[in-house]
Design an enzyme around this catalytic site. Structure first.
Site, mmCIF file in Angstrom:
data_model
loop_
_atom_site.group_PDB
_atom_site.id
_atom_site.type_symbol
_atom_site.label_atom_id
_atom_site.label_comp_id
_atom_site.label_asym_id
_atom_site.label_seq_id
_atom_site.Cartn_x
_atom_site.Cartn_y
_atom_site.Cartn_z
ATOM 1 N N ARG A 100 2.773 -15.021 3.629
ATOM 2 C CA ARG A 100 2.852 -15.943 2.493
ATOM 3 C C ARG A 100 2.995 -17.402 2.934
ATOM 4 O O ARG A 100 2.760 -18.314 2.142
ATOM 5 C CB ARG A 100 4.027 -15.571 1.592
ATOM 6 C CG ARG A 100 3.905 -14.223 0.894
ATOM 7 C CD ARG A 100 5.152 -13.953 0.062
ATOM 8 N NE ARG A 100 5.054 -12.731 -0.724
ATOM 9 C CZ ARG A 100 5.449 -11.550 -0.315
ATOM 10 N NH1 ARG A 100 5.960 -11.423 0.922
ATOM 11 N NH2 ARG A 100 5.343 -10.488 -1.091
ATOM 12 N N ALA B 223 0.836 -1.207 0.000
ATOM 13 C CA ALA B 223 0.000 0.000 0.000
ATOM 14 C C ALA B 223 0.869 1.254 0.000
ATOM 15 O O ALA B 223 0.518 2.263 -0.621
ATOM 16 C CB ALA B 223 -0.932 -0.002 1.202
ATOM 17 N N LYS C 175 -3.934 -8.945 -6.656
ATOM 18 C CA LYS C 175 -3.955 -10.352 -7.066
ATOM 19 C C LYS C 175 -3.577 -11.240 -5.875
ATOM 20 O O LYS C 175 -2.925 -10.751 -4.940
ATOM 21 C CB LYS C 175 -3.005 -10.561 -8.238
ATOM 22 C CG LYS C 175 -1.532 -10.240 -7.927
ATOM 23 C CD LYS C 175 -0.847 -11.348 -7.166
ATOM 24 C CE LYS C 175 0.356 -10.906 -6.406
ATOM 25 N NZ LYS C 175 0.836 -11.917 -5.455
ATOM 26 N N HIS D 153 -9.817 -10.812 0.463
ATOM 27 C CA HIS D 153 -10.201 -10.083 -0.745
ATOM 28 C C HIS D 153 -11.695 -10.134 -1.006
ATOM 29 O O HIS D 153 -12.337 -9.108 -1.267
ATOM 30 C CB HIS D 153 -9.442 -10.634 -1.962
ATOM 31 C CG HIS D 153 -7.995 -10.293 -1.967
ATOM 32 N ND1 HIS D 153 -7.135 -10.671 -2.984
ATOM 33 C CD2 HIS D 153 -7.229 -9.595 -1.081
ATOM 34 C CE1 HIS D 153 -5.919 -10.233 -2.721
ATOM 35 N NE2 HIS D 153 -5.945 -9.592 -1.566
#
Length: 348
Positions: free
Chosen positions: A171, A21, A102, A84
């Protein structure tokens, strides 16, 4: 529909204060058509700290509060993958256009619900692959469309890096939609989908699994109904690499399809580098490669401006095109991870 129609500048709010961001805010700042006007975090203090550090005039102590603001036309969602769908749907319900990082969703059903919400509330939803909107990608697609390499028969595409701080990195967390495929593999897969023009018929994948049960590396073969094939490779335990070769009946294209590009080989303030795109127009290896030059810059900038232009011109055809691409990507990602876990081919 928001008041964007009457405004010359798209007023954008950001949900979350992740590092991406910060990069997005910095790179979009020169735009004359998009302005980041607000940021939201899960606490007022965090939001204020982010806003003051990044030159953003307003902040909100919750995502819901930002979505309720009538002075914001659209949102950028850089949240963990698992969030999301929830926040894109809520943004649509508040009449905000959505530029979502994404991968758009964890599966095709999530993606369908997101696009359905956008349709019902009259807003546009776009998956934010920065390289999509690079002039270099447009040049690549023009080469293919003009038949510079004949008919595309195969693609090999890869992207990988070494994940930092694996003990705490999102991740590495399956509950947050982690793993090499969703994080890195979504890039080469999205390139394959752009070039092939459709989803594959069948996938066959193999992965190496981390202790947290996310895929740390993965390779997959994609087989299409007309006999074309593609191979995708991704990893979070290797040196940084990002490259694709597109093989046609009359030539080949090599590309790095970088998110952010520069004309400088050294000294760029943000570390951006030139991105290779070259074409061999011919069958024998004696035909030299031709380097294709394109305008360079931040993919965040190009994506934000493209998004604003789609909204301002009500370009539903472009949104529908990218929506189908995103739906195919989501379905293919889910099939690939299913194949890797089952150690069997999966039909879409």
């Amino acid at each position: 529909m928001s008041s964007t129609q009457a405004a010359s500048v798209l007023r954008l709010g950001i949900l979350g204060g992740a590092n991406i961001a910060r990069q997005f805010t910095r790179d979009v700042r020169p735009s004359q058509t998009v302005r980041v006007v607000a940021v939201a975090s899960r606490s007022d203090d965090n939001a204020k700290t982010f806003a003051e550090a990044n030159g953003i005039e307003r902040w909100f102590g919750s995502y819901d509060a930002l979505l309720a603001s009538p002075d914001i036309d659209a949102v950028y969602i850089p949240l963990p993958n698992s969030l999301h769908a929830e926040w894109a749907i809520k943004a649509a319900e508040h009449g905000k256009h959505i530029l979502c990082e994404k991968p758009l969703a964890l599966n095709r059903d999530e993606a369908l619900r997101m696009f359905d919400a956008a349709d019902r509330h009259g807003v546009m939803l776009l998956e934010a692959f920065p390289y999509y909107f690079q002039p270099q990608t447009a040049a690549m697609m023009t080469l293919i469309g003009e038949g510079a390499i004949g008919s595309v028969r195969a693609i090999q595409a890869s992207f990988g890096f070494t994940v930092g701080n694996p003990g705490a990195n999102i991740r590495m967390k399956p509950e947050l939609g982690g793993g090499a495929l969703l994080d890195a593999g979504s890039y080469p897969l999205s390139l394959i989908r752009l070039v092939m023009g459709s989803a594959p018929q069948r996938v066959d994948a193999v992965a190496t699994w981390a202790d947290s049960n996310v895929d740390i590396s993965l390779m997959a073969t994609l087989i299409y109904a007309d006999g074309r094939r593609a191979q995708v490779s991704c990893s979070m335990d290797a040196a940084n690499h990002r490259f694709a070769t597109i093989i046609g009946t009359q030539g080949t294209i090599d590309t790095e399809y970088l998110n952010h590009t520069s004309d400088q080989t050294t000294g760029h303030p943000y570390g951006y580098l030139p991105s290779q795109l070259r074409v061999r127009r011919g069958i024998p290896n004696s035909v030299p490669f031709e380097t294709i030059a394109s305008e360079s810059g931040s993919g965040f900038f190009f994506a934000a401006e493209s998004f604003a232009r789609m909204i301002a011109t009500h370009d539903s055809a472009a949104i529908e095109f990218y929506a189908q691409v995103s739906l195919d990507n989501a379905a293919t990602l889910a099939a690939i991870i299913e194949s890797a876990r089952s150690e069997k081919p999966v039909t879409l």
